[in-house]
Design an enzyme around this catalytic site. Structure first.
Site, PDB file in Angstrom:
ATOM      1  N   HIS A  43      58.400  82.664  34.768  1.00  0.00           N
ATOM      2  CA  HIS A  43      58.802  81.647  33.483  1.00  0.00           C
ATOM      3  C   HIS A  43      57.534  81.029  32.958  1.00  0.00           C
ATOM      4  O   HIS A  43      56.208  81.454  33.343  1.00  0.00           O
ATOM      5  CB  HIS A  43      59.049  80.288  34.429  1.00  0.00           C
ATOM      6  CG  HIS A  43      60.178  80.408  35.450  1.00  0.00           C
ATOM      7  ND1 HIS A  43      61.483  79.917  35.315  1.00  0.00           N
ATOM      8  CD2 HIS A  43      60.137  80.864  36.802  1.00  0.00           C
ATOM      9  CE1 HIS A  43      62.354  80.056  36.192  1.00  0.00           C
ATOM     10  NE2 HIS A  43      61.554  80.597  37.206  1.00  0.00           N
ATOM     11  N   TYR A  44      57.606  80.374  31.769  1.00  0.00           N
ATOM     12  CA  TYR A  44      56.728  79.910  31.030  1.00  0.00           C
ATOM     13  C   TYR A  44      56.804  78.149  31.339  1.00  0.00           C
ATOM     14  O   TYR A  44      58.088  77.855  31.383  1.00  0.00           O
ATOM     15  CB  TYR A  44      56.188  80.271  29.772  1.00  0.00           C
ATOM     16  CG  TYR A  44      57.193  80.180  28.716  1.00  0.00           C
ATOM     17  CD1 TYR A  44      58.138  78.939  28.714  1.00  0.00           C
ATOM     18  CD2 TYR A  44      57.026  80.971  27.881  1.00  0.00           C
ATOM     19  CE1 TYR A  44      58.859  78.932  27.408  1.00  0.00           C
ATOM     20  CE2 TYR A  44      58.161  81.023  26.737  1.00  0.00           C
ATOM     21  CZ  TYR A  44      59.367  80.081  26.511  1.00  0.00           C
ATOM     22  OH  TYR A  44      59.949  79.973  25.530  1.00  0.00           O
ATOM     23  N   THR A  45      55.837  77.516  31.315  1.00  0.00           N
ATOM     24  CA  THR A  45      55.786  76.024  31.523  1.00  0.00           C
ATOM     25  C   THR A  45      56.287  75.057  30.492  1.00  0.00           C
ATOM     26  O   THR A  45      56.892  73.880  30.357  1.00  0.00           O
ATOM     27  CB  THR A  45      54.640  75.238  32.335  1.00  0.00           C
ATOM     28  OG1 THR A  45      53.490  75.455  31.470  1.00  0.00           O
ATOM     29  CG2 THR A  45      54.243  76.157  33.404  1.00  0.00           C
ATOM     30  N   GLU A 107      55.790  79.847  37.857  1.00  0.00           N
ATOM     31  CA  GLU A 107      55.733  79.428  36.599  1.00  0.00           C
ATOM     32  C   GLU A 107      54.204  79.906  36.034  1.00  0.00           C
ATOM     33  O   GLU A 107      53.009  79.401  36.569  1.00  0.00           O
ATOM     34  CB  GLU A 107      55.775  77.888  36.730  1.00  0.00           C
ATOM     35  CG  GLU A 107      57.212  77.535  37.099  1.00  0.00           C
ATOM     36  CD  GLU A 107      58.026  77.166  35.839  1.00  0.00           C
ATOM     37  OE1 GLU A 107      57.335  77.579  34.660  1.00  0.00           O
ATOM     38  OE2 GLU A 107      59.284  77.069  35.990  1.00  0.00           O
ATOM     39  N   HIS A 154      63.242  84.302  33.485  1.00  0.00           N
ATOM     40  CA  HIS A 154      64.101  83.233  33.313  1.00  0.00           C
ATOM     41  C   HIS A 154      65.352  83.631  32.237  1.00  0.00           C
ATOM     42  O   HIS A 154      66.472  83.156  32.701  1.00  0.00           O
ATOM     43  CB  HIS A 154      63.556  81.924  33.334  1.00  0.00           C
ATOM     44  CG  HIS A 154      64.237  80.524  33.531  1.00  0.00           C
ATOM     45  ND1 HIS A 154      63.872  79.479  33.356  1.00  0.00           N
ATOM     46  CD2 HIS A 154      65.507  80.630  34.139  1.00  0.00           C
ATOM     47  CE1 HIS A 154      64.789  78.559  34.000  1.00  0.00           C
ATOM     48  NE2 HIS A 154      65.794  79.255  34.430  1.00  0.00           N
ATOM     49  N   ASP A 164      62.184  81.583  28.142  1.00  0.00           N
ATOM     50  CA  ASP A 164      60.871  82.192  28.970  1.00  0.00           C
ATOM     51  C   ASP A 164      61.084  83.411  29.833  1.00  0.00           C
ATOM     52  O   ASP A 164      62.405  83.833  30.538  1.00  0.00           O
ATOM     53  CB  ASP A 164      60.364  81.091  29.689  1.00  0.00           C
ATOM     54  CG  ASP A 164      61.322  80.445  30.721  1.00  0.00           C
ATOM     55  OD1 ASP A 164      62.563  80.127  30.299  1.00  0.00           O
ATOM     56  OD2 ASP A 164      61.015  79.891  31.687  1.00  0.00           O
TER      57      ASP A 164
END
Length: 273
Positions: A43-45, A107, A154, A164
């Protein structure tokens, strides 16, 4: 007599409360077992580190097993790998749903994207941060014997709802490290030459191939928003230079190779680590 019997029953119950706990013999171990973890989700946040940590560790709505900071580059374990983290949400891959129960989530601190008059602009990942992510992925895969094809973004498990880790995430770097499979370049070139001179397959064909890859995708033969989302997600990973979600010859060639036995290759460097 009834009173005596009642007193005796109470005495037995009280004695049970003070009896030492159940003894479990662990000297025998079954040879038929494996980790419950099947998937690794990246994921990215869409937030800076402080806000990301607050969201994932303190707010009580979502969580992740790991958080990878960008500056300075550091790895934080927020949930033990043996426990469930709420990072995947409504999700599906190859018919498996609710992936929180069978996955580990990483993440990566990254602002995600900015919508501008010229279009959506995605933020790059610092090389040092990716170096750490690669090593973390490698170690988690080894601990749980996760198959390379089950290291996903994700967006893969929730196309349209999530983007993401986005088109700037270097999936090819992970492929070169032997961590994820990658379409064989020679086969892609051959299929592209074919599709370049043939009529483009219809939308139903694209939907069918995307479903074979593992995506949840409509199967009605119409190029609707949901289908474009899935095509775009596929392009983000394998052809990030153009992620408009348009069916085209290059996307068709990539799909041909991805679903063909022997079309996806895992770099041998994986065995060297």
């Amino acid at each position: 007599m009834a009173r005596v019997a009642c007193i005796a029953t109470v005495a037995c119950l009280l004695a049970a409360c003070t009896t030492p706990g159940l003894r479990i013999d662990t000297s025998h171990t079954s040879v038929v077992q494996a980790s419950r973890v099947q998937f690794l989700i990246l994921h990215y946040t869409v937030a800076d580190f402080d806000l990301s940590l607050d969201i994932l560790a303190r707010q009580g709505r979502v969580s992740s097993h790991y958080l990878v900071r960008e500056d300075p580059v550091e790895v934080y374990r927020l949930v033990d790998e043996s426990r469930l983290a709420r990072h995947a949400g409504v999700s599906e891959w190859r018919g498996v749903t609710s992936l929180n129960a069978s996955s580990i989530g990483i993440e990566i601190v990254n602002p995600g994207f900015t919508d501008t008059p010229g279009g959506r602009v995605y933020a790059p990942y610092p090389e040092a941060q990716i170096d750490v992510v690669v090593e973390l992925v490698r170690q988690i895969m080894a601990r749980h014997d996760i198959r390379p094809e089950f290291v996903l973004g994700h967006a893969d498990i929730a196309p349209g709802r999530k983007q993401d880790p986005g088109p700037m995430f270097p999936w090819k770097r992970l492929a070169d490290e032997g961590l994820v499979p990658w379409p064989d370049a020679a086969q892609v070139a051959a299929r592209l030459a074919h599709h370049a001179v043939q009529p483009l397959p219809d939308v139903a064909w694209f939907q069918q191939q995307l479903a074979r890859v593992g995506y949840r995708v409509p199967r009605h033969g119409e190029l609707d928003e949901a289908t474009r989302d899935v095509i775009s997600t596929f392009q983000m990973k394998y052809r990030p230079g153009d992620i408009r979600g348009e069916p085209d010859a290059e996307t068709a060639a990539l799909l041909d190779v991805v679903v063909t036995p022997g079309g996806m290759r895992v770099a041998r460097t994986a065995a060297a680590h």
